[in-house]
Design a protein around this motif. Structure first.
Motif, PDB file in Angstrom:
ATOM      1  N   PRO A 112      -2.002   0.433  19.194  1.00 36.38           N
ATOM      2  CA  PRO A 112      -0.600   0.341  18.763  1.00 36.38           C
ATOM      3  C   PRO A 112       0.287   1.421  19.380  1.00 36.38           C
ATOM      4  CG  PRO A 112      -2.065   0.004  16.893  1.00 36.38           C
ATOM      5  CD  PRO A 112      -2.926   0.450  18.030  1.00 36.38           C
ATOM      6  N   PHE A 113      -0.242   2.642  19.520  1.00 29.59           N
ATOM      7  CA  PHE A 113       0.528   3.717  20.142  1.00 29.59           C
ATOM      8  C   PHE A 113       0.795   3.396  21.608  1.00 29.59           C
ATOM      9  CE2 PHE A 113       0.498   7.971  22.297  1.00 29.59           C
ATOM     10  CZ  PHE A 113       1.722   8.394  21.826  1.00 29.59           C
ATOM     11  N   ALA A 114      -0.249   2.968  22.329  1.00 30.79           N
ATOM     12  CA  ALA A 114      -0.055   2.585  23.731  1.00 30.79           C
ATOM     13  C   ALA A 114       0.904   1.412  23.838  1.00 30.79           C
ATOM     14  CB  ALA A 114      -1.402   2.232  24.358  1.00 30.79           C
ATOM     15  N   GLY A 115       0.805   0.482  22.894  1.00 32.95           N
ATOM     16  CA  GLY A 115       1.668  -0.690  22.932  1.00 32.95           C
ATOM     17  C   GLY A 115       3.133  -0.367  22.766  1.00 32.95           C
ATOM     18  N   ILE A 116       3.448   0.524  21.812  1.00 38.01           N
ATOM     19  CA  ILE A 116       4.866   0.831  21.605  1.00 38.01           C
ATOM     20  C   ILE A 116       5.426   1.629  22.779  1.00 38.01           C
ATOM     21  CG2 ILE A 116       4.500   2.974  20.285  1.00 38.01           C
ATOM     22  CD1 ILE A 116       6.871   2.120  18.530  1.00 38.01           C
ATOM     23  N   LEU A 117       4.612   2.528  23.365  1.00 31.62           N
ATOM     24  CA  LEU A 117       5.099   3.293  24.504  1.00 31.62           C
ATOM     25  C   LEU A 117       5.304   2.401  25.729  1.00 31.62           C
ATOM     26  CD1 LEU A 117       3.118   6.655  24.279  1.00 31.62           C
ATOM     27  CD2 LEU A 117       5.403   6.118  23.456  1.00 31.62           C
ATOM     28  N   LEU A 118       4.373   1.475  25.959  1.00 33.18           N
ATOM     29  CA  LEU A 118       4.536   0.547  27.083  1.00 33.18           C
ATOM     30  C   LEU A 118       5.722  -0.391  26.843  1.00 33.18           C
ATOM     31  CD1 LEU A 118       0.816  -0.308  27.890  1.00 33.18           C
ATOM     32  CD2 LEU A 118       2.419   1.003  29.295  1.00 33.18           C
ATOM     33  N   SER A 119       5.954  -0.763  25.596  1.00 31.44           N
ATOM     34  CA  SER A 119       7.120  -1.593  25.283  1.00 31.44           C
ATOM     35  C   SER A 119       8.409  -0.863  25.620  1.00 31.44           C
ATOM     36  CB  SER A 119       7.114  -1.983  23.800  1.00 31.44           C
ATOM     37  OG  SER A 119       5.978  -2.745  23.473  1.00 31.44           O
ATOM     38  N   ILE A 120       8.476   0.414  25.257  1.00 32.99           N
ATOM     39  CA  ILE A 120       9.665   1.222  25.559  1.00 32.99           C
ATOM     40  C   ILE A 120       9.859   1.355  27.063  1.00 32.99           C
ATOM     41  CG2 ILE A 120      10.653   3.542  25.369  1.00 32.99           C
ATOM     42  CD1 ILE A 120       9.232   3.745  22.630  1.00 32.99           C
ATOM     43  N   ALA A 121       8.748   1.490  27.792  1.00 34.76           N
ATOM     44  CA  ALA A 121       8.844   1.704  29.236  1.00 34.76           C
ATOM     45  C   ALA A 121       9.174   0.427  29.999  1.00 34.76           C
ATOM     46  CB  ALA A 121       7.526   2.293  29.753  1.00 34.76           C
ATOM     47  N   VAL A 155      10.213  -4.850  17.396  1.00 34.65           N
ATOM     48  CA  VAL A 155       9.039  -4.511  18.210  1.00 34.65           C
ATOM     49  C   VAL A 155       8.392  -3.229  17.694  1.00 34.65           C
ATOM     50  CG1 VAL A 155       8.255  -3.831  20.510  1.00 34.65           C
ATOM     51  CG2 VAL A 155       9.917  -5.687  20.258  1.00 34.65           C
ATOM     52  N   ALA A 156       9.225  -2.203  17.426  1.00 31.83           N
ATOM     53  CA  ALA A 156       8.685  -0.946  16.900  1.00 31.83           C
ATOM     54  C   ALA A 156       8.027  -1.158  15.547  1.00 31.83           C
ATOM     55  CB  ALA A 156       9.803   0.091  16.792  1.00 31.83           C
ATOM     56  N   GLY A 157       8.657  -1.950  14.677  1.00 26.03           N
ATOM     57  CA  GLY A 157       8.083  -2.233  13.370  1.00 26.03           C
ATOM     58  C   GLY A 157       6.769  -2.985  13.467  1.00 26.03           C
ATOM     59  N   ALA A 158       6.679  -3.914  14.419  1.00 23.79           N
ATOM     60  CA  ALA A 158       5.451  -4.681  14.573  1.00 23.79           C
ATOM     61  C   ALA A 158       4.290  -3.790  15.002  1.00 23.79           C
ATOM     62  CB  ALA A 158       5.664  -5.797  15.601  1.00 23.79           C
ATOM     63  N   TRP A 159       4.538  -2.864  15.928  1.00 26.75           N
ATOM     64  CA  TRP A 159       3.469  -1.961  16.359  1.00 26.75           C
ATOM     65  C   TRP A 159       3.058  -1.022  15.226  1.00 26.75           C
ATOM     66  CZ3 TRP A 159       0.574  -3.355  20.004  1.00 26.75           C
ATOM     67  CH2 TRP A 159       1.064  -3.971  21.158  1.00 26.75           C
ATOM     68  N   ALA A 178      16.206   6.298  16.327  1.00 26.92           N
ATOM     69  CA  ALA A 178      15.636   6.359  14.977  1.00 26.92           C
ATOM     70  C   ALA A 178      14.585   5.272  14.765  1.00 26.92           C
ATOM     71  CB  ALA A 178      16.751   6.236  13.940  1.00 26.92           C
ATOM     72  N   LYS A 179      14.870   4.060  15.201  1.00 25.79           N
ATOM     73  CA  LYS A 179      13.933   2.954  14.984  1.00 25.79           C
ATOM     74  C   LYS A 179      12.674   3.121  15.829  1.00 25.79           C
ATOM     75  CE  LYS A 179      17.559  -0.366  13.766  1.00 25.79           C
ATOM     76  NZ  LYS A 179      18.262  -1.612  14.164  1.00 25.79           N
ATOM     77  N   LEU A 180      12.870   3.496  17.090  1.00 29.65           N
ATOM     78  CA  LEU A 180      11.716   3.623  17.971  1.00 29.65           C
ATOM     79  C   LEU A 180      10.800   4.759  17.542  1.00 29.65           C
ATOM     80  CD1 LEU A 180      13.304   2.973  21.488  1.00 29.65           C
ATOM     81  CD2 LEU A 180      12.034   1.383  20.032  1.00 29.65           C
ATOM     82  N   PHE A 181      11.384   5.890  17.160  1.00 33.01           N
ATOM     83  CA  PHE A 181      10.550   7.022  16.804  1.00 33.01           C
ATOM     84  C   PHE A 181       9.861   6.837  15.460  1.00 33.01           C
ATOM     85  CE2 PHE A 181      12.387   9.266  20.344  1.00 33.01           C
ATOM     86  CZ  PHE A 181      11.356  10.100  20.730  1.00 33.01           C
ATOM     87  N   ALA A 182      10.406   6.013  14.585  1.00 28.46           N
ATOM     88  CA  ALA A 182       9.676   5.688  13.350  1.00 28.46           C
ATOM     89  C   ALA A 182       8.349   5.027  13.708  1.00 28.46           C
ATOM     90  CB  ALA A 182      10.520   4.780  12.464  1.00 28.46           C
ATOM     91  N   GLY A 183       8.387   4.094  14.664  1.00 29.42           N
ATOM     92  CA  GLY A 183       7.153   3.459  15.102  1.00 29.42           C
ATOM     93  C   GLY A 183       6.228   4.414  15.827  1.00 29.42           C
TER      94      GLY A 183
END
Length: 458
Positions: free
Chosen positions: A26-35, A52-56, A313-318
């Motif tokens: 999940p951590f790799a997924g959210i970072l790759l999503s952001i990138a 997307v952040a909430g799903a991860w 705020a949303k991305l860093f919560a995830g």
């Protein structure tokens, strides 16, 4: 539950040695999503990044609760939010709002000397009001000063290098990774004492290169016959009272690091100290006060809006939730699931290798957000702030410099990079593509980082 249970009843830590590396997905997924998603599916990302952040985040929390119990999952959730996420977002919001309440009115002539001076001033301000705050304060005046120049791209690129990244390396206010270190126990002035030479070298060389390049362009091409914003000598600050509020932010953060209090509150297994609570409440008060005393026209002139802050705020919560198992596995050391990573940055004698930490942290910070990258390698190095500030000071310096400096290597390395790019393009500057920008950073920054490695980290 937190009120009725005795203090410490919910205190529990994850044993990283018992976890599978799959918990890092999940951590790799959210970072790759952001990138990748802003590049591959910009419209989808713009409308659904929060989902997307909430799903991860749920991809970690729900299975973890099912396998390890709701109580342990709840303890980790509360700790991530109260101990790290909320203080982090409260500080960023305060800096964002206060900086957005200051507008520099008037226009100067964008000659090489003035441009270099603005970049130098921005480098200093970045450590005092954050790379985001300094970037938002100075990018528009810099564009106005150069809007009659034929070549402007290099001005914005060096602005991203210096003001949006390297300049924020000296205090926890400067860049989010350093504030996370501060929350983990790193002293407020530690980075200023320990990576000042590295910062002076990188900023000094970049300013010298910029002046030489800007002077060459200026002499070769000159300026356009028509200046969209004629030069004036009347330069003033609208919303100048916000400078006092910036001083209040600095004071509150300093206070929380200096003031030691035995008063602590146990919230579902997470200790909340009185100094941190006073700091965060004070920062919220400063944010509200800035919104109240700033004239609406100042926000209009600055094109102030909440969209950038909402995205952060949303991305860093995830991010703060999905990084929980990753940190636990890294803390397990060489015997844990990520033992290969620990071994790669460790010398044969068992001591951490600062040069490897500098490049490992920097490489990931170039393509992933530098704040969680800092946390990953902070914990890889042991996660004990006192040890890292003492016997392993060179390693902490390498992690700090790598996270802050190399966030400039790509548009996605640090949040202000894309914000500056968007503002410049809205003003008619044809900025390089993602890979075009990397050609600039590869030609200028990477050799400079190699030089820094040989001088400071070997």
């Amino acid at each position: 539950m937190a009120i009725l249970a005795p203090a410490g009843a919910f205190a529990a830590e994850i044993d990283g040695t018992t976890l599978s590396p799959w918990w890092g997905l999940p951590f790799a997924g959210i970072l790759l999503s952001i990138a990748l998603l802003p590049l591959l599916a910009p419209s989808f990302w713009h409308h659904h990044y929060g989902k997307v952040a909430g799903a991860w985040a749920l991809a970690f929390l729900l299975p973890f609760a099912a396998l390890h119990g709701v109580v342990l999952a709840g303890v980790q959730f509360v700790h991530a939010m109260l101990a790290e996420y909320i203080p982090f977002i409260v500080l960023l919001t305060a800096l964002f709002v206060v900086a957005g309440g200051i507008h520099i009115r008037g226009n100067l002539h964008g000659a090489p000397g003035l441009n270099t001076a603005i970049l130098a001033i921005g480098a200093v301000l970045a450590s005092l009001m954050g790379t985001t705050g300094a970037s938002m304060l100075l990018i528009r005046p810099l564009i106005r000063a150069n809007d009659n120049r034929r070549h402007r791209v290099h001005v914005i690129v060096f602005f991203i290098f210096i003001v949006s990244n390297v300049g924020g390396s000296l205090t926890p206010l400067g860049d989010p990774p350093l504030f996370l270190g501060f929350l983990k126990g790193v002293e407020f002035f530690w980075t200023a004492r320990n990576i000042l030479p590295e910062t002076l070298l990188v900023v000094g060389v970049l300013l010298a290169l910029f002046y030489a390049l800007d002077r060459w362009y200026y002499r070769q091409e000159g300026v356009l016959p028509f200046d969209p914003t004629p030069d004036t000598r009347d330069i003033r600050f609208d919303g100048a009272r916000n400078f006092w509020l910036l001083g209040g932010i600095v004071g509150l953060v300093l206070m929380s690091g200096v003031w030691k209090s035995s008063i602590r509150f146990d919230v579902f297994g997470t200790e909340v100290g009185l100094p941190g609570l006073v700091r965060d409440l004070g920062l919220i008060g400063i944010t509200l006060l800035s919104l109240k005393i700033t004239a609406p026209q100042v926000h209009v002139d600055n094109q102030f809006g909440w969209a950038p802050m909402a995205e952060v705020a949303k991305l860093f919560a995830g991010i703060f939730l999905t990084i929980v198992p990753v940190i636990a596995m890294l803390k397990a050391g060489a015997q844990g699931p990520f033992g290969a990573i620990v071994s790669a940055v460790t010398r044969p004698d068992g001591q951490p290798d600062p040069a490897m930490y500098f490049w490992a942290t920097g490489a990931l910070s170039s393509f992933l957000d530098n704040a969680p990258t800092y946390l990953v390698f902070f914990n890889t190095a042991g996660g004990d702030a006192q040890v890292l500030m003492g016997p392993h000071a060179a390693t902490l310096a390498a992690i700090s410099a790598g996270a802050v400096f190399m966030g400039a290597n790509t548009y996605i390395g640090n949040a202000p990079n894309l914000m500056v790019k968007a503002i410049a393009e809205s003003r008619g500057v044809r900025m390089p593509s993602f890979f075009g920008y990397m050609m600039w950073s590869g030609a200028i920054l990477v050799p400079l980082f190699v030089l820094s490695t040989f001088i400071f980290f070997l």
